[in-house]
Design a protein around this motif. Structure first.
Motif, PDB file in Angstrom:
ATOM      1  N   ASN A 112      -2.546   2.151  26.706  1.00 19.84           N
ATOM      2  CA  ASN A 112      -4.091   3.168  25.943  1.00 19.84           C
ATOM      3  C   ASN A 112      -3.174   3.387  24.787  1.00 19.84           C
ATOM      4  O   ASN A 112      -2.065   3.659  23.990  1.00 19.84           O
ATOM      5  N   GLY A 113      -3.860   3.175  23.674  1.00 24.85           N
ATOM      6  CA  GLY A 113      -3.764   2.476  22.702  1.00 24.85           C
ATOM      7  C   GLY A 113      -3.936   4.121  21.574  1.00 24.85           C
ATOM      8  O   GLY A 113      -5.265   4.444  22.195  1.00 24.85           O
ATOM      9  N   VAL A 114      -4.296   4.332  20.240  1.00 23.98           N
ATOM     10  CA  VAL A 114      -4.897   5.312  19.542  1.00 23.98           C
ATOM     11  C   VAL A 114      -5.009   4.915  18.278  1.00 23.98           C
ATOM     12  O   VAL A 114      -6.297   5.005  18.348  1.00 23.98           O
ATOM     13  N   THR A 115      -4.091   4.363  17.992  1.00 27.59           N
ATOM     14  CA  THR A 115      -4.718   4.066  16.482  1.00 27.59           C
ATOM     15  C   THR A 115      -5.250   2.411  16.853  1.00 27.59           C
ATOM     16  O   THR A 115      -4.259   1.995  17.008  1.00 27.59           O
ATOM     17  N   GLU A 173      -5.073  -4.513  30.345  1.00 30.09           N
ATOM     18  CA  GLU A 173      -6.033  -3.208  30.376  1.00 30.09           C
ATOM     19  C   GLU A 173      -5.729  -2.600  29.618  1.00 30.09           C
ATOM     20  O   GLU A 173      -4.763  -1.873  29.298  1.00 30.09           O
ATOM     21  N   LEU A 174      -6.716  -2.381  28.665  1.00 30.88           N
ATOM     22  CA  LEU A 174      -7.160  -1.157  27.763  1.00 30.88           C
ATOM     23  C   LEU A 174      -7.517  -0.071  28.643  1.00 30.88           C
ATOM     24  O   LEU A 174      -8.923  -0.442  29.782  1.00 30.88           O
ATOM     25  N   ASN A 175      -6.773   0.281  28.927  1.00 33.01           N
ATOM     26  CA  ASN A 175      -7.424   1.973  29.602  1.00 33.01           C
ATOM     27  C   ASN A 175      -7.649   3.062  27.991  1.00 33.01           C
ATOM     28  O   ASN A 175      -7.049   4.017  27.372  1.00 33.01           O
ATOM     29  N   ILE A 176      -8.676   3.264  28.201  1.00 35.90           N
ATOM     30  CA  ILE A 176      -9.452   3.521  27.201  1.00 35.90           C
ATOM     31  C   ILE A 176      -9.371   5.116  27.301  1.00 35.90           C
ATOM     32  O   ILE A 176     -10.848   5.175  27.755  1.00 35.90           O
ATOM     33  N   TYR A 177      -8.236   6.158  27.122  1.00 36.23           N
ATOM     34  CA  TYR A 177      -8.553   6.964  27.775  1.00 36.23           C
ATOM     35  C   TYR A 177      -9.234   8.131  27.370  1.00 36.23           C
ATOM     36  O   TYR A 177      -8.236   8.433  26.095  1.00 36.23           O
ATOM     37  N   TYR A 178     -10.010   7.887  27.031  1.00 39.49           N
ATOM     38  CA  TYR A 178     -10.588   8.746  25.421  1.00 39.49           C
ATOM     39  C   TYR A 178     -11.719   9.809  25.470  1.00 39.49           C
ATOM     40  O   TYR A 178     -12.618   9.738  26.615  1.00 39.49           O
ATOM     41  N   LEU A 179     -11.555  10.865  25.881  1.00 43.59           N
ATOM     42  CA  LEU A 179     -12.111  11.980  26.232  1.00 43.59           C
ATOM     43  C   LEU A 179     -12.557  12.797  24.480  1.00 43.59           C
ATOM     44  O   LEU A 179     -11.460  13.685  23.661  1.00 43.59           O
ATOM     45  N   PRO A 180     -13.498  13.101  24.422  1.00 49.24           N
ATOM     46  CA  PRO A 180     -14.023  12.912  23.158  1.00 49.24           C
ATOM     47  C   PRO A 180     -13.769  14.620  22.751  1.00 49.24           C
ATOM     48  O   PRO A 180     -15.281  15.366  23.582  1.00 49.24           O
ATOM     49  N   VAL A 230     -11.215  -3.971  30.215  1.00 49.48           N
ATOM     50  CA  VAL A 230     -11.302  -2.769  29.679  1.00 49.48           C
ATOM     51  C   VAL A 230     -11.433  -1.484  30.966  1.00 49.48           C
ATOM     52  O   VAL A 230     -12.892  -1.407  31.553  1.00 49.48           O
ATOM     53  N   LYS A 231     -10.682  -0.818  30.930  1.00 46.39           N
ATOM     54  CA  LYS A 231     -11.197   0.850  31.536  1.00 46.39           C
ATOM     55  C   LYS A 231     -11.529   1.473  31.400  1.00 46.39           C
ATOM     56  O   LYS A 231     -11.817   2.297  30.589  1.00 46.39           O
ATOM     57  N   LEU A 232     -12.565   1.988  32.188  1.00 39.18           N
ATOM     58  CA  LEU A 232     -13.575   2.656  31.775  1.00 39.18           C
ATOM     59  C   LEU A 232     -14.018   3.622  31.892  1.00 39.18           C
ATOM     60  O   LEU A 232     -13.567   3.940  33.795  1.00 39.18           O
ATOM     61  N   SER A 233     -14.379   4.804  31.424  1.00 40.40           N
ATOM     62  CA  SER A 233     -14.838   6.185  32.012  1.00 40.40           C
ATOM     63  C   SER A 233     -16.144   5.871  32.320  1.00 40.40           C
ATOM     64  O   SER A 233     -16.903   5.001  32.534  1.00 40.40           O
ATOM     65  N   PRO A 234     -16.439   6.518  33.501  1.00 41.89           N
ATOM     66  CA  PRO A 234     -18.383   7.657  34.318  1.00 41.89           C
ATOM     67  C   PRO A 234     -18.625   8.180  33.297  1.00 41.89           C
ATOM     68  O   PRO A 234     -19.743   7.837  33.489  1.00 41.89           O
TER      69      PRO A 234
END
Ligand SMILES: Cc1cc2nc3c(=O)[nH]c(=O)nc-3n(C[C@H](O)[C@H](O)[C@H](O)COP(=O)(O)O)c2cc1C
Length: 336
Positions: A109-112, A132-139, A170-174
């Motif tokens: 889970n990266g940010v930069t 696996e990219l855990n793009i845990y991003y809640l804008p 890529v692990k996606l948000s729903p």
């Protein structure tokens, strides 16, 4: 029963994957998952912010030591001074990859921009079979557009793909306004797998204590319906492998995901709730179900109840999974 399968080009003994969770926090935990029979393990995520905090703390520590006893610095390993953050994760990954006979997938889970690529490369070097990219991003910002959020995902994937040679999932948000479109964009950008879907921590409010609770809730089978619908709709429309995550409790949930078109089925909540040994229950139950229904391999049943890729996309856009299946005239009367 032949449960063997492949995921992102990696051969697996079966399609059950332990998804990222605290069960992989220790080498012992990872060994227990492997012994329980899972086909692969995704390690918990390395969170870039945590690393930065840890790195900052360690740097302070090093500075303090340096000021009081300059000679003591020799006792701080060189590697810790260079980058104290990810060492623990990478060492665990390295040991895990060397001591289990199933693929170990690292989760990041990266940010930069730098964080994503540097750590992905380090994970590959430590022996990760895939990332696996855990793009845990809640804008949280109201000025960021949906398109910008989507582009962030594509950019991260492309950067990491350019940095490593192992497959990248890529692990996606729903929570996309057009899930199929972002899935296709990520597919075109080179995703080797799409993992549907991530579950976000949803803090709760306790009116009695007047407090906000962090509240990690384990899933239940009904939570699997959303990812299963999307897997059925995406099957045959993307080149990327499809991994199902959410709501697996028993063998029927694994079977349902495979029928919908998942290449692999992941579990975290059920393995946390019942212990890693529950993997054996899921796998034995899957084999018994296959035998009862007359299937002899996973390949025979995978995607049987997916929306056929020949089906007009507009039909399911209007009508959803059930109607699309009706229009495609799919009847559930195979060999079973
Ligand atoms: C306690 C806990 C910790 C988790 N940690 C991570 C993590 O570090 N990285 C990640 O990508 N997903 C993490 N997840 C999400 C799971 O990997 C999984 O995708 C999600 O819980 C849905 O699957 P399930 O219904 O089988 O639990 C975590 C889930 C739980 C319950």
């Amino acid at each position: 029963m032949d449960l063997s399968t492949s995921y992102m080009g990696i051969e697996l003994r079966n399609p059950l994957v332990a998804s990222a969770s605290p069960l992989s926090y220790t080498l012992d935990g990872i060994h227990r998952l492997a012994e329980a029979g899972v086909g692969a393990i995704v390690m918990f995520s390395l969170f870039e912010e945590q690393l930065r905090e840890e790195a900052a703390r360690n740097a302070e520590l090093i500075d303090d030591v340096e000021e009081s006893f300059p000679e003591a610095l020799n006792y701080v390993p060189e590697i810790v001074k260079q980058d104290p953050g990810p060492r623990r994760y990478l060492t665990l990954l390295e040991r895990a990859a060397a001591t289990v006979d199933i693929p170990v997938i690292a989760s990041l889970n990266g940010v930069t921009a730098d964080g994503w690529t540097d750590y992905a490369r380090a994970m590959q070097e430590a022996g990760a079979a895939a990332i696996e990219l855990n793009i845990y991003y809640l804008p949280g910002s109201s000025s960021e557009s949906g398109r910008e959020v989507e582009q962030r995902h594509v950019d991260v994937l492309q950067r990491v793909k350019a940095a490593v040679t192992v497959p990248v999932a890529v692990k996606l948000s729903p929570y996309f306004s057009s899930t199929a479109e972002i899935a296709l964009r990520l597919d075109e950008a080179g995703a080797d797998a799409l993992v549907l879907f991530n579950r976000f921590l949803q803090p709760d409010v306790d009116p009695e204590e007047l407090a906000v609770l962090p509240n990690v809730k384990l899933s239940n089978p009904a939570d699997g319906r959303l990812p299963r619908t999307w897997i059925a709709l995406l099957r045959g429309r993307v080149r990327a492998a499809l991994a199902a995550t959410t709501g697996v409790e028993g063998p029927v949930d694994v079977a349902a995901y495979l029928l919908a078109g998942a290449d692999v089925v992941m579990s975290a909540s059920a393995l946390l709730r019942h212990g890693p040994g529950h993997a054996g229950v899921l796998l034995d139950g899957l084999s018994s179900w296959m035998e009862r229904k007359g299937f002899s391999s996973v390949g025979e049943l995978r995607g049987l109840l997916a929306v056929p890729s020949s089906e007009d996309e507009a039909a399911y856009e209007r009508a959803g999974y059930v109607s699309a299946m009706r229009e495609a005239n799919i009847r559930t009367q195979g060999p079973w």
